[in-house]
Design a protein around this motif. Structure first.
Motif, PDB file in Angstrom:
ATOM      1  N   GLY A 191       0.700   3.999  -2.813  1.00 44.55           N
ATOM      2  CA  GLY A 191       0.575   5.412  -2.471  1.00 44.55           C
ATOM      3  C   GLY A 191       1.627   6.253  -3.168  1.00 44.55           C
TER       4      GLY A 191
ATOM      5  N   ILE B 275       0.835  -1.206   0.000  1.00 47.42           N
ATOM      6  CA  ILE B 275       0.000   0.000   0.000  1.00 47.42           C
ATOM      7  C   ILE B 275       0.867   1.252   0.000  1.00 47.42           C
ATOM      8  CG2 ILE B 275      -0.364   0.223   2.482  1.00 47.42           C
ATOM      9  CD1 ILE B 275      -3.012   0.812  -0.182  1.00 47.42           C
TER      10      ILE B 275
ATOM     11  N   PHE C 243      -7.547   4.111  -0.056  1.00 50.25           N
ATOM     12  CA  PHE C 243      -6.330   3.401   0.352  1.00 50.25           C
ATOM     13  C   PHE C 243      -6.616   2.331   1.391  1.00 50.25           C
ATOM     14  CE2 PHE C 243      -4.041   6.109  -2.257  1.00 50.25           C
ATOM     15  CZ  PHE C 243      -2.717   5.680  -2.304  1.00 50.25           C
TER      16      PHE C 243
END
Length: 136
Positions: free
Chosen positions: A39, A35, A75
Motif C-alpha cells: 500500500g 500488504i 488490496f
C-alpha cells in the motif's frame, strides 16, 4: 499495432513481477505487513501521479467512490494472494488466481450486456482446461 497492445504488455510485465515478488517478502514479514508495504508503494505512485495531474484531478462522487472500492478490492485480493503463496506453491496459486477474468467476463455479459463469439468461448474453454491441468 493496436493502441492497447503496448499498455497490455506493461500489465503483463508489472503483474507478473508483482505476483512473483510477494513470495520473497512472505519469507521475512507477515502477509498483513506485506500488504501495508505494498500500500505504501501504491501510495507513493499515486502521489507522483497526483503531482503530475496538477489541478486536474477529477472529483465526480460516483466515479471516485467506485475507484476507491476497486482499490479496496484490489488490496483485499492481494492480501489473500500473499496468504495463499506463503502457504503453497507460487506456480499453482498464481495460476489459479489467474481465473479472476472469469468474474470479469460474467460481469461483462450480465451487467454490460457484452457478447462473446464462438471462437472466444472456445478460447475461454481451453484456458479453463489448461488451468485445471496445471492445478492438479
Amino acid at each position: 499495432m493496436k493502441p492497447w497492445f503496448i499498455p497490455t504488455l506493461g500489465v503483463i510485465l508489472c503483474w507478473g513481477a508483482w505476483a512473483f515478488l510477494p513470495k520473497f517478502s512472505a519469507q521475512y514479514i507477515s502477509d498483513r505487513s506485506a500488504i501495508v508495504y505494498q500500500g505504501l508503494g501504491g501510495t507513493i505512485l499515486a502521489l507522483l501521479i497526483l503531482i503530475n495531474l496538477g489541478n486536474s484531478l477529477e472529483t465526480h462522487p460516483k466515479g471516485a467512490i467506485l475507484a476507491i472500492v476497486a482499490g479496496m478490492l484490489n488490496f483485499l485480493g492481494v492480501l489473500f494472494y500473499i496468504k495463499a503463496i506463503s502457504k503453497g506453491s507460487i506456480a499453482i496459486v498464481s495460476t489459479l488466481s489467474a481465473l479472476y477474468p472469469l468474474v470479469v467476463i460474467v460481469l461483462g455479459l450480465v451487467v454490460l450486456h457484452e457478447t462473446l463469439t464462438l471462437k472466444q468461448m472456445i478460447g475461454i474453454g481451453f484456458a479453463l482446461v489448461a488451468i485445471a491441468l496445471i492445478a492438479t
